[in-house]
Design a protein around this motif. Structure first.
Motif, PDB file in Angstrom:
ATOM      1  N   ASP A  30      -0.068   9.317   9.351  1.00 46.53           N
ATOM      2  CA  ASP A  30       0.338   9.347   7.946  1.00 46.53           C
ATOM      3  C   ASP A  30       1.259  10.538   7.688  1.00 46.53           C
ATOM      4  O   ASP A  30       1.079  11.283   6.717  1.00 46.53           O
ATOM      5  CB  ASP A  30      -0.890   9.441   7.042  1.00 46.53           C
ATOM      6  N   ASP A  31       2.236  10.725   8.542  1.00 45.76           N
ATOM      7  CA  ASP A  31       3.089  11.903   8.457  1.00 45.76           C
ATOM      8  C   ASP A  31       4.255  11.756   7.488  1.00 45.76           C
ATOM      9  O   ASP A  31       4.946  12.716   7.203  1.00 45.76           O
ATOM     10  CB  ASP A  31       3.651  12.241   9.844  1.00 45.76           C
ATOM     11  N   TYR A  32       4.493  10.541   6.997  1.00 48.94           N
ATOM     12  CA  TYR A  32       5.627  10.311   6.123  1.00 48.94           C
ATOM     13  C   TYR A  32       5.160   9.981   4.720  1.00 48.94           C
ATOM     14  O   TYR A  32       4.107   9.391   4.521  1.00 48.94           O
ATOM     15  CB  TYR A  32       6.484   9.159   6.660  1.00 48.94           C
ATOM     16  N   GLU A  33       5.959  10.359   3.753  1.00 52.01           N
ATOM     17  CA  GLU A  33       5.665  10.065   2.363  1.00 52.01           C
ATOM     18  C   GLU A  33       6.821   9.281   1.777  1.00 52.01           C
ATOM     19  O   GLU A  33       7.969   9.515   2.131  1.00 52.01           O
ATOM     20  CB  GLU A  33       5.476  11.352   1.555  1.00 52.01           C
ATOM     21  N   THR A  34       6.527   8.373   0.885  1.00 52.18           N
ATOM     22  CA  THR A  34       7.569   7.649   0.174  1.00 52.18           C
ATOM     23  C   THR A  34       7.898   8.420  -1.088  1.00 52.18           C
ATOM     24  O   THR A  34       7.008   8.696  -1.907  1.00 52.18           O
ATOM     25  CB  THR A  34       7.094   6.225  -0.181  1.00 52.18           C
ATOM     26  N   LEU A  35       9.157   8.769  -1.250  1.00 53.40           N
ATOM     27  CA  LEU A  35       9.577   9.515  -2.417  1.00 53.40           C
ATOM     28  C   LEU A  35       9.927   8.571  -3.544  1.00 53.40           C
ATOM     29  O   LEU A  35      10.503   7.506  -3.335  1.00 53.40           O
ATOM     30  CB  LEU A  35      10.787  10.390  -2.080  1.00 53.40           C
ATOM     31  N   GLN A  36       9.579   8.961  -4.762  1.00 54.50           N
ATOM     32  CA  GLN A  36       9.883   8.177  -5.936  1.00 54.50           C
ATOM     33  C   GLN A  36      10.963   8.906  -6.730  1.00 54.50           C
ATOM     34  O   GLN A  36      10.919  10.138  -6.848  1.00 54.50           O
ATOM     35  CB  GLN A  36       8.633   7.997  -6.811  1.00 54.50           C
ATOM     36  N   PRO A  37      11.915   8.172  -7.299  1.00 57.00           N
ATOM     37  CA  PRO A  37      12.964   8.835  -8.097  1.00 57.00           C
ATOM     38  C   PRO A  37      12.387   9.449  -9.368  1.00 57.00           C
ATOM     39  O   PRO A  37      11.422   8.936  -9.947  1.00 57.00           O
ATOM     40  CB  PRO A  37      13.938   7.701  -8.418  1.00 57.00           C
ATOM     41  N   ILE A  38      12.967  10.547  -9.792  1.00 59.67           N
ATOM     42  CA  ILE A  38      12.580  11.216 -11.040  1.00 59.67           C
ATOM     43  C   ILE A  38      13.431  10.652 -12.159  1.00 59.67           C
ATOM     44  O   ILE A  38      14.650  10.526 -12.029  1.00 59.67           O
ATOM     45  CB  ILE A  38      12.792  12.746 -10.937  1.00 59.67           C
ATOM     46  N   ARG A  39      12.784  10.314 -13.230  1.00 69.23           N
ATOM     47  CA  ARG A  39      13.546   9.764 -14.380  1.00 69.23           C
ATOM     48  C   ARG A  39      13.725  10.801 -15.446  1.00 69.23           C
ATOM     49  O   ARG A  39      12.998  11.676 -15.652  1.00 69.23           O
ATOM     50  CB  ARG A  39      12.829   8.561 -14.948  1.00 69.23           C
TER      51      ARG A  39
END
Length: 39
Positions: A30-39
């Motif tokens: 689980d070394d990667y994270e999914t980034l979410q855009p900032i609104r």
């Protein structure tokens, strides 16, 4: 020509002790994270 590709890979491995194609020590998968855009 594969040996030409291995030159920077082996040089990086010599300095850092890791290669791009090996598992990281202590990795749980689980070394990667999914980034979410900032609104």
């Amino acid at each position: 020509m594969d040996h030409v590709f291995d030159v920077p890979v082996e040089l990086f491995a010599a300095f850092t002790g890791i290669r791009y194609d090996m598992d990281l020590p202590g990795s749980t998968g689980d070394d990667y994270e999914t980034l979410q855009p900032i609104r």
